[in-house]
Design a protein around this motif. Structure first.
Motif, PDB file in Angstrom:
ATOM      1  N   PHE A 169      21.411 -49.472 -23.972  1.00 46.94           N
ATOM      2  CA  PHE A 169      22.477 -50.256 -24.589  1.00 46.94           C
ATOM      3  C   PHE A 169      23.752 -49.428 -24.743  1.00 46.94           C
ATOM      4  N   GLY A 170      23.609 -48.118 -24.865  1.00 45.90           N
ATOM      5  CA  GLY A 170      24.787 -47.263 -24.869  1.00 45.90           C
ATOM      6  C   GLY A 170      25.528 -47.346 -23.542  1.00 45.90           C
ATOM      7  N   MET A 171      24.771 -47.366 -22.451  1.00 44.68           N
ATOM      8  CA  MET A 171      25.391 -47.509 -21.130  1.00 44.68           C
ATOM      9  C   MET A 171      26.035 -48.885 -20.979  1.00 44.68           C
ATOM     10  N   LEU A 172      25.384 -49.914 -21.519  1.00 48.09           N
ATOM     11  CA  LEU A 172      25.984 -51.242 -21.483  1.00 48.09           C
ATOM     12  C   LEU A 172      27.273 -51.267 -22.292  1.00 48.09           C
ATOM     13  N   GLY A 173      27.275 -50.591 -23.438  1.00 50.21           N
ATOM     14  CA  GLY A 173      28.495 -50.508 -24.237  1.00 50.21           C
ATOM     15  C   GLY A 173      29.623 -49.826 -23.481  1.00 50.21           C
ATOM     16  N   ILE A 359      27.173 -41.700 -26.346  1.00 48.53           N
ATOM     17  CA  ILE A 359      26.792 -40.948 -27.550  1.00 48.53           C
ATOM     18  C   ILE A 359      26.324 -41.901 -28.644  1.00 48.53           C
ATOM     19  N   GLY A 360      27.061 -42.996 -28.814  1.00 50.13           N
ATOM     20  CA  GLY A 360      26.683 -43.967 -29.845  1.00 50.13           C
ATOM     21  C   GLY A 360      25.309 -44.549 -29.626  1.00 50.13           C
ATOM     22  N   GLY A 361      24.949 -44.812 -28.350  1.00 52.68           N
ATOM     23  CA  GLY A 361      23.622 -45.341 -28.063  1.00 52.68           C
ATOM     24  C   GLY A 361      22.511 -44.397 -28.478  1.00 52.68           C
ATOM     25  N   ARG A 362      22.778 -43.074 -28.409  1.00 51.79           N
ATOM     26  CA  ARG A 362      21.746 -42.095 -28.799  1.00 51.79           C
ATOM     27  C   ARG A 362      21.694 -41.875 -30.302  1.00 51.79           C
ATOM     28  N   LEU A 363      22.800 -42.107 -30.987  1.00 54.94           N
ATOM     29  CA  LEU A 363      22.870 -41.791 -32.423  1.00 54.94           C
ATOM     30  C   LEU A 363      22.577 -42.983 -33.327  1.00 54.94           C
TER      31      LEU A 363
END
Length: 500
Positions: A169-173, A359-363
């Protein structure tokens, strides 16, 4: 199961991730083990993201091509407006029905149908010989985009779990943020390369070879939907589709046509919009009570994480999308930059958004809604800085002065879109992922339409008497107000101590 704040992860860590109904068995219970992850899932995700990038890019890439389209097709202003709004309207109206159909009939099949239709419509747009032809082809292109988009989030739900799902989902973002931001830049590059007179056609033609390759790879790599089966038209809730579609049309039209329809009468459309959308809610509740299959499962909104995330992203997109609308106008018409130079000036936002989204997807699993609140604060701060840069630096140099604050705003945006999507869909069963994702994205399209209308009204009113710089400053103030509204929702969620 989608990444959750740590407290939720501890409670649900034992749930098997890849069953279609989300149950996955009980800890310690006898039974077959969960199937191993699909080894092709990351390649399949790449296909989804490329297709999603095309559909979202076409929301903004056409802006820089409008002057060439007007000259080549002798298009009136109203038709130019519909080239933009027709796509967005068709896209938004079809998201929820498409999500429902994908859940029921198979996400791969619906994804491929939408992609094939998008390729054909893109070719028709590029070959347009009149503005009416182009408007009609753009509407079909938007419908195809609406078919594709909800399948992507549902396929991510289906193919990934745990921390992997957060990264996906981070990649989608990243795709969502970058596609919107780089549209003017890519459009400017294509027009510059192909020539001002016919270059606009390649804004559409470029989708054809990319789409064909994605179509071939989608057939090979995308998984089937385990729960898919043949369904009757009745199970697809055509009455619900009609009520929702006509209600959304009545709601969006006065905003989209704000510059074309003079006088207050257009706002009377909000009355039938309210009636139709209320009728939709009543009908959906009735369908649920009868044991039928409603278009939208209203019980999703019983989940705090879901309704709060939908409201937050609606407000955020009201401010987020309108930034590019007024920035492109200011840079091209106000300080007389070329389309390519104006696109380059917006690039820092795209770079920041792309970097931060991963980064947001991982955090997000670690920080939850706090991460979204920090991102929103960064966006608001960056927009304030952008307004100050334009106020303090005159002329073409203002494009350079805007770079740093736009980069900060882009970094913040990357911490908002993907993490909010993760949190919003965190408790949605996989079998309802398409419908839930479609509803979430419909909120984005509605927010975009309302935001552009509100910001545009302030911008043009100020422009008449005070000039471009003042108009841009005041337009940004309205954009900031939308972002601050989303921030207040995130802070209210944190303040309850029941973080979603």
């Amino acid at each position: 199961m989608r990444p959750l704040p740590a407290v939720h992860l501890r409670k649900k860590a034992a749930v098997a991730p890849h069953t279609e109904d989300g149950r996955g068995g009980r800890p310690g219970a006898a039974g077959p083990a969960a199937p191993p992850p699909d080894p092709s899932r990351w390649r399949a995700l790449t296909v989804c993201l490329v297709a999603g990038f095309m559909t979202l890019l076409d929301v903004s890439i056409v802006n820089v091509a409008l002057p060439s389209i007007r000259a080549a097709l002798k298009a009136p202003e109203a038709d130019l407006q519909w080239v933009l709004s027709g796509y967005a309207l068709a896209f938004g109206l079809f998201l929820i029905p498409a999500g429902r159909i994908g859940d029921a009939r198979g996400r791969r099949a619906v994804f491929m149908t939408g992609l094939a239709l998008f390729v054909v419509a893109s070719a028709a747009c590029g070959a347009a010989q009149s503005s009416g032809w182009l408007v009609a082809a753009r509407a079909v292109q938007g419908l195809a985009g609406g078919l594709i988009s909800p399948q992507i989030s549902a396929l991510i739900q289906q193919m990934f779990s745990g921390a992997e799902r957060g990264r996906a989902f981070g990649m989608l973002g990243s795709v969502i943020g970058i596609s919107t931001a780089v549209g003017p830049l890519l459009g400017g590059l294509l027009i510059h390369a192909a020539g001002a007179h016919e270059g606009w056609r390649w804004v559409f033609y470029v989708n054809v070879p990319i789409g064909v390759v994605c179509l071939v790879l989608a057939r090979r790599l995308l998984p089937d939907t385990p729960s898919a089966r043949r369904v009757s038209l009745r199970r697809l809730d055509p009455v619900g589709v009609a009520l929702l579609g006509s209600g959304m049309l009545s709601l969006l039209l006065p905003f989209i046509q704000a510059q074309q329809w003079h006088g207050p009468e257009k706002w009377l459309l909000l009355v039938p919009a309210a009636a139709l959308l209320s009728g939709f809610v009543v009908w959906e509740r009735r369908q649920t009570a009868r044991g039928q299959s409603p278009l939208l499962d209203l019980t999703l909104f019983h989940e705090r994480s879901y309704w709060l995330g939908c409201a937050l992203i609606l407000l955020y997109f009201g401010g987020f999308t309108s930034i590019f609308f007024i920035t492109a106008l200011y840079l091209q018409a106000g300080v007389h930059l070329s389309a390519l130079a104006a696109g380059l000036a917006i690039t820092p936002f795209a770079v920041g958004s792309g970097v931060a989204a991963g980064i947001g997807g991982r955090l997000v699993a670690r920080f939850g809604r706090r991460l979204v609140a920090v991102g929103l604060a960064m966006v608001a701060t960056g927009l304030v800085g952008t307004a100050l840069a334009v106020h303090l630096v005159a002329g073409k140099s203002s494009a350079w002065a805007m770079a740093a604050p736009l980069l900060l705003a882009g970094l913040g945006s990357g911490l908002v879109i993907a993490p909010n999507q993760t949190l919003t869909l965190s408790k949605v069963p996989v079998r309802s992922a398409g419908s839930a994702g479609g509803t979430l994205q419909t909120g984005q399209r509605v927010g975009s339409a309302v935001g552009i209308a509100a910001v545009g009204a302030v911008f043009f009113a100020r422009l008449t008497h005070h000039g471009w710089a003042s108009a841009y400053d005041h337009g940004l103030i309205v954009s900031i107000a939308f972002v601050l509204g989303a921030l207040l929702l995130a802070l209210a969620d944190l303040g309850t101590g029941l973080e979603s």
